[in-house]
Design a protein around this motif. Sequence first.
Motif, mmCIF file in Angstrom:
data_model
loop_
_atom_site.group_PDB
_atom_site.id
_atom_site.type_symbol
_atom_site.label_atom_id
_atom_site.label_comp_id
_atom_site.label_asym_id
_atom_site.label_seq_id
_atom_site.Cartn_x
_atom_site.Cartn_y
_atom_site.Cartn_z
ATOM 1 N N LEU A 385 0.837 -1.207 0.000
ATOM 2 C CA LEU A 385 0.000 0.000 0.000
ATOM 3 C C LEU A 385 0.873 1.259 0.000
ATOM 4 O O LEU A 385 0.584 2.236 -0.708
ATOM 5 C CB LEU A 385 -0.903 0.003 1.239
ATOM 6 C CG LEU A 385 -1.798 1.232 1.400
ATOM 7 C CD1 LEU A 385 -2.875 1.234 0.332
ATOM 8 C CD2 LEU A 385 -2.443 1.256 2.780
ATOM 9 N N LEU A 386 1.969 1.204 0.765
ATOM 10 C CA LEU A 386 2.841 2.373 0.868
ATOM 11 C C LEU A 386 3.648 2.606 -0.413
ATOM 12 O O LEU A 386 4.285 3.635 -0.577
ATOM 13 C CB LEU A 386 3.784 2.221 2.070
ATOM 14 C CG LEU A 386 3.099 2.341 3.426
ATOM 15 C CD1 LEU A 386 4.019 1.895 4.544
ATOM 16 C CD2 LEU A 386 2.623 3.760 3.675
ATOM 17 N N TRP A 387 3.651 1.629 -1.318
ATOM 18 C CA TRP A 387 4.223 1.851 -2.651
ATOM 19 C C TRP A 387 3.134 2.284 -3.629
ATOM 20 O O TRP A 387 3.346 3.163 -4.455
ATOM 21 C CB TRP A 387 4.907 0.570 -3.168
ATOM 22 C CG TRP A 387 6.307 0.440 -2.662
ATOM 23 C CD1 TRP A 387 6.789 -0.521 -1.830
ATOM 24 C CD2 TRP A 387 7.414 1.305 -2.943
ATOM 25 N NE1 TRP A 387 8.115 -0.299 -1.561
ATOM 26 C CE2 TRP A 387 8.539 0.811 -2.230
ATOM 27 C CE3 TRP A 387 7.576 2.458 -3.711
ATOM 28 C CZ2 TRP A 387 9.783 1.414 -2.272
ATOM 29 C CZ3 TRP A 387 8.828 3.061 -3.748
ATOM 30 C CH2 TRP A 387 9.908 2.537 -3.041
ATOM 31 N N LEU A 388 1.972 1.623 -3.504
ATOM 32 C CA LEU A 388 0.891 1.931 -4.447
ATOM 33 C C LEU A 388 0.418 3.377 -4.304
ATOM 34 O O LEU A 388 0.116 4.036 -5.295
ATOM 35 C CB LEU A 388 -0.290 0.979 -4.230
ATOM 36 C CG LEU A 388 -0.111 -0.418 -4.833
ATOM 37 C CD1 LEU A 388 -1.270 -1.317 -4.457
ATOM 38 C CD2 LEU A 388 0.003 -0.325 -6.354
ATOM 39 N N LEU A 389 0.365 3.862 -3.057
ATOM 40 C CA LEU A 389 -0.112 5.233 -2.822
ATOM 41 C C LEU A 389 0.718 6.264 -3.576
ATOM 42 O O LEU A 389 0.168 7.038 -4.363
ATOM 43 C CB LEU A 389 -0.112 5.535 -1.322
ATOM 44 C CG LEU A 389 -1.414 5.234 -0.576
ATOM 45 C CD1 LEU A 389 -1.234 5.504 0.910
ATOM 46 C CD2 LEU A 389 -2.545 6.090 -1.110
ATOM 47 N N PRO A 390 2.059 6.313 -3.368
ATOM 48 C CA PRO A 390 2.825 7.329 -4.110
ATOM 49 C C PRO A 390 2.799 7.115 -5.612
ATOM 50 O O PRO A 390 2.811 8.077 -6.377
ATOM 51 C CB PRO A 390 4.244 7.200 -3.555
ATOM 52 C CG PRO A 390 4.288 5.905 -2.847
ATOM 53 C CD PRO A 390 2.902 5.577 -2.411
ATOM 54 N N ILE A 391 2.743 5.837 -6.045
ATOM 55 C CA ILE A 391 2.694 5.593 -7.495
ATOM 56 C C ILE A 391 1.366 6.128 -8.048
ATOM 57 O O ILE A 391 1.336 6.796 -9.087
ATOM 58 C CB ILE A 391 2.882 4.094 -7.803
ATOM 59 C CG1 ILE A 391 4.339 3.702 -7.523
ATOM 60 C CG2 ILE A 391 2.527 3.779 -9.249
ATOM 61 C CD1 ILE A 391 4.625 2.227 -7.585
ATOM 62 N N GLY A 392 0.280 5.858 -7.306
ATOM 63 C CA GLY A 392 -1.030 6.386 -7.721
ATOM 64 C C GLY A 392 -1.020 7.903 -7.747
ATOM 65 O O GLY A 392 -1.515 8.525 -8.692
ATOM 66 N N VAL A 393 -0.418 8.483 -6.705
ATOM 67 C CA VAL A 393 -0.313 9.945 -6.634
ATOM 68 C C VAL A 393 0.503 10.458 -7.822
ATOM 69 O O VAL A 393 0.159 11.454 -8.462
ATOM 70 C CB VAL A 393 0.333 10.359 -5.289
ATOM 71 C CG1 VAL A 393 0.869 11.782 -5.352
ATOM 72 C CG2 VAL A 393 -0.680 10.232 -4.161
ATOM 73 N N GLY A 394 1.598 9.755 -8.138
ATOM 74 C CA GLY A 394 2.464 10.154 -9.256
ATOM 75 C C GLY A 394 1.708 10.137 -10.563
ATOM 76 O O GLY A 394 1.800 11.072 -11.371
ATOM 77 N N VAL A 395 0.925 9.075 -10.783
ATOM 78 C CA VAL A 395 0.163 8.968 -12.042
ATOM 79 C C VAL A 395 -0.869 10.095 -12.113
ATOM 80 O O VAL A 395 -0.974 10.793 -13.123
ATOM 81 C CB VAL A 395 -0.529 7.584 -12.137
ATOM 82 C CG1 VAL A 395 -1.507 7.553 -13.301
ATOM 83 C CG2 VAL A 395 0.518 6.485 -12.312
ATOM 84 N N LEU A 396 -1.603 10.303 -10.998
ATOM 85 C CA LEU A 396 -2.640 11.344 -11.007
ATOM 86 C C LEU A 396 -2.034 12.730 -11.207
ATOM 87 O O LEU A 396 -2.524 13.529 -11.996
ATOM 88 C CB LEU A 396 -3.425 11.305 -9.688
ATOM 89 C CG LEU A 396 -4.426 10.153 -9.556
ATOM 90 C CD1 LEU A 396 -5.083 10.175 -8.189
ATOM 91 C CD2 LEU A 396 -5.486 10.248 -10.651
#
Lengths: 417, 226
Positions: A385-396
Amino acid sequence: MTYDLALAWRNLRAHPVQSLIPMIVMALAIGLSITVLALSDGAKRGIVQASDPFGVLVVGPKGDGQQLVLNTILLQGAPLGTIPPEIYDNLAADPRVSLAVPLAKGDNIGGAPIIGTNANFFELRTSVNAPPAFQIGDGAVFTDDFQVVLGSRAAQDLGLHTGDSFRAAHGVGAGLEEDVHEQIFTVVGILKPGGTAYDGAAYTTAESVWHVHEHEEGEEHAEGEEGEHEEGEEHEETGLTAILVQPVGFAEANQIWQDFYTDTTAQAVFPGQELGGLFDLLNQGVQILTVVGYLVLGIAALTVFLSMYNSTISRERDIAIMRSVGGSRVNVFRVVLFETLALTIFGALLGRLLGYGMAAIIGTVITQRSAIPLPIAYLVNLEPLLWLLPIGVGVLAGLIPAGLAYRVDVVEKLSPT
Amino acid sequence: MNLRIEDLSHTYPGAEARQVLCIDAWALKDGDQILLRGVSGSGKTTLFNIVSGLLHPTTGAVYYDDRPLYGLAEAARDRYRAQHIGYIFQNHNLIGALTALENVMMPLAFARTLTPAAQRKRAIELLEALELSDYIHTLPKRMSAGQRLRVAVARALANNPRVLLADEPTAALDEHSGEVVIDLLQSTCADSRAILIVASHDPALISRFHQRVDLHAGQLHEAQWA
């Protein structure tokens, strides 16, 4: 794709300040979340670890069960009071009990609590087949009054060794230097480190704790203060602050708990249950801090977005040049998106260093001050989750700037005018 | 390769819309080297942008080997440009954050016809041929205008283009450097039988081109100057 990635990396390196700021903000956001989560996880595991050897039931004075457990197992706060030693005698003789350990907290040496107990203390185990939880590392167990076994950390902090002597200070916490008892204690043994709050305490016979007070009270009486001494005070001085009870089975544990439920002088509590309540409180705090973490993450996302948006606007001509020498719209879209993702991923990586580093430092400080172990571990379950969150933030955060790059009017941006 | 233009016109949209290009027909074949002259605003850059596939014309078509350039999807046109068309811009248009080598490697990377190692080797060879050996890892801002132009030339030649468009390639150079660049462009295109179109005001170039055309008010005319 590889070239787009290389170009994104090259662009980030070409503008180190613009790249570092959003990266640091992202690192702080992830670092804060990891610090909070790692500390809360460490606190829970530390408390469980610290309470492991202390049996199934804690018997103590009536009052707040959580305070009884905290004071008995984690040595936090003041005792609720005392219970008559006869309760221990009865429990020790009870066939439903496999082990009962009396505890009498009274004085301290340099802030380390002196706990009166008996040899049963050294029979406490985390499970039936486990080795004793409190093992002598140097010297031997006390065999007489005023002999003391020191916890490993207490010995280290106080600079005391086997054979050394000291006088106890009055009360459960460090106080005035001159507020000391006359009686001299001698160190006869030092425990191996056990990873519990008890590493920071000193152990002697319960009678030693009681005798110190009886002796001094006797002196006070001799000085003509009998009038101020109330009936039963001596009884209180010979009381126990808690009894650790290991019943022979689960049914017996419930029976004993039931017996004390109707008792007016003492109560029995299950430490696991009381610590569960403590964890609920801890979780509420973590939930609040998690919301704060999400807010900071939102701010980080906004910072990354603004940084990439401005960067893309200021580089529209460079993007047009890329297109003019053969780069497609997809190429330039990917370059900007990769830049944003790189910022957030490196920010998340840096956040891990910060988060686990801060948690380790804070954990060490808390352990030093409270003696409660706070082991910081890699958050295996939360890491995805702590990787997916910043990656999701990066994409958005990268979609709009990448879209800007995608739509750059090449001819207009390359026009000399 | 043959380059053919038919019924081409272009009008920039807007309140003051005006037609900037109107060419009925123009055909060039392998090895042609053309000097194109025209005053500022005559439509030279618009013509180059259309021929290079960057600007969709309002009407008409551009054919390469009888295949309509604007019949290709945009991504395919981008790839076609990377592989077959070299374009030297009037203001060089180098990317400031990239070194000379990185600028020259860019069209090679987008064309994807060579391995990264071969791309690097090719880019270094070109920079050395243009006397830029000492500036391979230099950023454009640390170069003179002439050096920047030579980097732009190297970038345009990187993929051995079948068509090379050069917009005022000698404008920022002294006489010697200008000759070096034009020599390189002409000899490279002659060797590879590529089409070379040079837009320039430089009178020194007149004698070096046998085919010369004027672009006046968006229309092509046979050159009237000697």
